[in-house]
Design a protein around this motif. Structure first.
Motif, PDB file in Angstrom:
ATOM      1  N   VAL A 261     -18.073 -13.204  20.584  1.00  0.00           N
ATOM      2  CA  VAL A 261     -18.571 -12.376  21.689  1.00  0.00           C
ATOM      3  C   VAL A 261     -18.512 -13.185  22.982  1.00  0.00           C
ATOM      4  CG1 VAL A 261     -20.609 -11.246  22.657  1.00  0.00           C
ATOM      5  CG2 VAL A 261     -20.043 -10.945  20.241  1.00  0.00           C
ATOM      6  N   LYS A 262     -17.952 -12.577  24.015  1.00  0.00           N
ATOM      7  CA  LYS A 262     -17.806 -13.253  25.304  1.00  0.00           C
ATOM      8  C   LYS A 262     -18.807 -12.681  26.305  1.00  0.00           C
ATOM      9  CE  LYS A 262     -12.862 -13.801  24.305  1.00  0.00           C
ATOM     10  NZ  LYS A 262     -11.473 -13.625  24.821  1.00  0.00           N
ATOM     11  N   ASN A 263     -18.795 -13.237  27.507  1.00  0.00           N
ATOM     12  CA  ASN A 263     -19.750 -12.818  28.537  1.00  0.00           C
ATOM     13  C   ASN A 263     -19.018 -12.611  29.852  1.00  0.00           C
ATOM     14  OD1 ASN A 263     -21.942 -12.387  30.238  1.00  0.00           O
ATOM     15  ND2 ASN A 263     -23.204 -13.953  29.275  1.00  0.00           N
ATOM     16  N   GLN A 264     -19.001 -11.367  30.329  1.00  0.00           N
ATOM     17  CA  GLN A 264     -18.307 -11.058  31.578  1.00  0.00           C
ATOM     18  C   GLN A 264     -19.052 -11.560  32.801  1.00  0.00           C
ATOM     19  OE1 GLN A 264     -18.762  -6.754  30.766  1.00  0.00           O
ATOM     20  NE2 GLN A 264     -19.420  -6.536  32.895  1.00  0.00           N
ATOM     21  N   GLY A 265     -20.338 -11.949  32.646  1.00  0.00           N
ATOM     22  CA  GLY A 265     -21.107 -12.435  33.780  1.00  0.00           C
ATOM     23  C   GLY A 265     -21.340 -11.356  34.813  1.00  0.00           C
ATOM     24  N   MET A 266     -21.593 -11.770  36.042  1.00  0.00           N
ATOM     25  CA  MET A 266     -21.894 -10.823  37.126  1.00  0.00           C
ATOM     26  C   MET A 266     -20.610 -10.265  37.724  1.00  0.00           C
ATOM     27  SD  MET A 266     -25.053 -12.716  39.004  1.00  0.00           S
ATOM     28  CE  MET A 266     -25.108 -11.410  40.220  1.00  0.00           C
ATOM     29  N   CYS A 267     -19.896  -9.503  36.914  1.00  0.00           N
ATOM     30  CA  CYS A 267     -18.579  -9.003  37.306  1.00  0.00           C
ATOM     31  C   CYS A 267     -18.295  -7.758  36.490  1.00  0.00           C
ATOM     32  CB  CYS A 267     -17.533 -10.090  37.032  1.00  0.00           C
ATOM     33  SG  CYS A 267     -15.811  -9.608  37.286  1.00  0.00           S
ATOM     34  N   GLY A 268     -17.829  -6.697  37.130  1.00  0.00           N
ATOM     35  CA  GLY A 268     -17.525  -5.457  36.434  1.00  0.00           C
ATOM     36  C   GLY A 268     -16.176  -5.488  35.748  1.00  0.00           C
TER      37      GLY A 268
END
Length: 459
Positions: A261-268
């Motif tokens: 599982v990855k994390n897109q962070g504060m980005c759409g």
């Protein structure tokens, strides 16, 4: 202070500005100079974002504008203060809210990066708003957030729950006022989660998550993808459905076809993660090697989409094909913001030959998944801000398939206690949901899960 909260603070999103952006002045209290020409474009974009979804008779018009611009990386951030004029309110259910007055004072933050605008902040309040003392912040905000009566010991209990949240998610707030504002948002969100819980027909549990101190607008702006509701984009050929019936259950995680599982962070950028997850699975099934692929390459090099402002899987497949493949995450690491494209065809490890649109029939989707691999889908993210575990089944009017705003990856399906589900890989990190996964009811078209299913083709 957590990195994402620090960025929110830099963008002006953290303090309790949604109530009173910056000590709003009374109308006419101070003359404003004509705006600099470079501010007009961002100001019109901010107005367009403000009016999005409003009926024609309720749209605001731009009044005075002033602000400043600062350079940030590859772009510019515009900090604007503007007055907006709204038509007189005629709906009594709307008129009782503070933001329904005719003249508003708004603070906007707009990022212009490589010629593309992105709204980072929008705080509006009536021009006669008065800022209450810090000790009154929570009590003055909560009645505006919910009409439900609050128990007398509500503030004491909420303070304890909020303290646990701060410890669990390592939150740090810069000022007492900021902390109290976030506590008011947190309290409102807890009540929202309880209402979502009461209306859910599945086994899902909603409550405190790492997003519980964000307003709904902040959450949508930062983590979701508004472009998806505009449609599937580029037309793809229809995939042929398998003739064999779907097995009773299937999970590609158990068969080695799914990366961590990855994390897109504060980005759409959910669209990029959904597509790379699909391509990772397709490459594994056809080439026997599981590689973690680069979402950042798509953010930087996909000219058809809008990086952190959103994108469409159909466009992303086209971009991968036109670029000549995808690099691995190790070679082109994720940074969560738009950069100059640095794709190297020599480093590309994976390619695709085509892309296909899949059936909207969930039985056929399950059969295709079991035979062909994980599927890129788009859903309505209603309730996901507060999802903790279990199988979600929101009421259809609350989670309409016509308001798709998040792209994810179907990796399997099955049943829990005779309730059919889709196993969905999300891109918000392992500290959300069930170790990063979301479980959604299968067979009812829940939240539009069957409305935009697609896959790359690797020959």
């Amino acid at each position: 202070m957590a990195p994402w909260l620090r960025l929110l603070s830099l963008l002006g999103l953290l303090p309790g500005a949604a109530l009173a952006p910056s000590q709003p002045r009374a109308a006419g209290a101070q003359a404003w100079e004509p705006p600099a020409p470079e501010l007009l474009g961002p100001a019109r974009f901010a107005l367009e974002m403000y009016n999005r979804g409003r009926a024609a008779g309720r749209q605001a018009v731009l009044g005075a504008v002033r602000g400043r611009v600062r350079r940030e990386g590859q772009g510019s951030v515009y900090s604007l203060e503007a007055t907006l004029e709204e038509t007189p309110c005629k709906d009594p259910t709307v008129c009782q809210l503070p933001l329904s007055k005719k003249t508003l004072l708004c603070n906007f933050e707009i990022l212009n990066e490589l010629g593309k605008h992105m709204l980072l902040r929008r705080d509006c309040g009536p021009v006669d708003t008065k800022v209450t003392g810090s000790n009154e912040t929570l009590n003055s905000v909560l009645p505006l957030l919910s009409k439900d009566p609050l128990p007398q010991d509500f503030s004491v209990k909420m303070a304890s729950i909020f303290k646990d949240f701060i410890i669990t998610y390592n939150r740090t707030y810069e000022t007492k006022e900021e902390r109290e504002w976030r506590m008011s948002v947190f309290a409102h969100n807890l009540m929202r989660a309880q209402k979502i819980q009461a209306l859910d027909r599945g086994t899902a549990q909603y409550g405190v998550t790492k997003f519980s101190d964000l307003t709904e607008e902040e959450f949508r702006t930062i983590y979701l993808n508004p472009l998806l509701k505009e449609g599937p984009g580029k037309r793809m050929r229809q995939a042929k459905s398998p003739n064999d019936p779907a097995p009773s259950d299937w999970d590609w995680r158990e068969k080695g076809a799914v990366t961590r599982v990855k994390n897109q962070g504060m980005c759409g950028s959910c669209w990029a993660f959904s597509v790379t997850g699909n391509v990772e699975g397709q490459w594994f099934l056809n080439r026997g090697t599981l590689l973690s692929l680069s979402e950042q390459e798509l953010l930087d090099c996909d000219d058809l989409d809008k990086a952190c402002m959103g994108g469409l899987p159909s466009n992303a497949y086209t971009a991968i094909k036109n670029l000549g493949g995808l690099e691995t995450e190790d070679d082109y690491s994720y940074e969560g913001h738009l950069k100059v494209c640095s794709f190297s065809s020599e480093k590309a490890k994976v390619y695709i030959n085509d892309s296909v649109e899949l059936s909207k029939n969930e039985h056929k989707l399950a059969a295709w998944l079991a035979r062909k691999g994980p599927i890129s889908v788009a859903i309505n993210a209603f309730g996901m801000q507060f999802y903790r575990h279990g199988i979600a089944r929101p009421l259809r009017p609350l989670c309409s398939p016509w308001f798709i705003d998040h792209a994810v990856l179907l990796v399997g399906y099955g049943n829990r206690s005779d309730i059919p589900f889709w196993a969905i890989k999300n891109s918000w990190g392992t500290d959300w949901g069930e170790e990063g996964y979301y479980y959604l009811h299968r067979g009812s078209g829940a939240c539009g899960v069957n409305s935009m299913a697609s896959s790359a083709v690797v020959d």
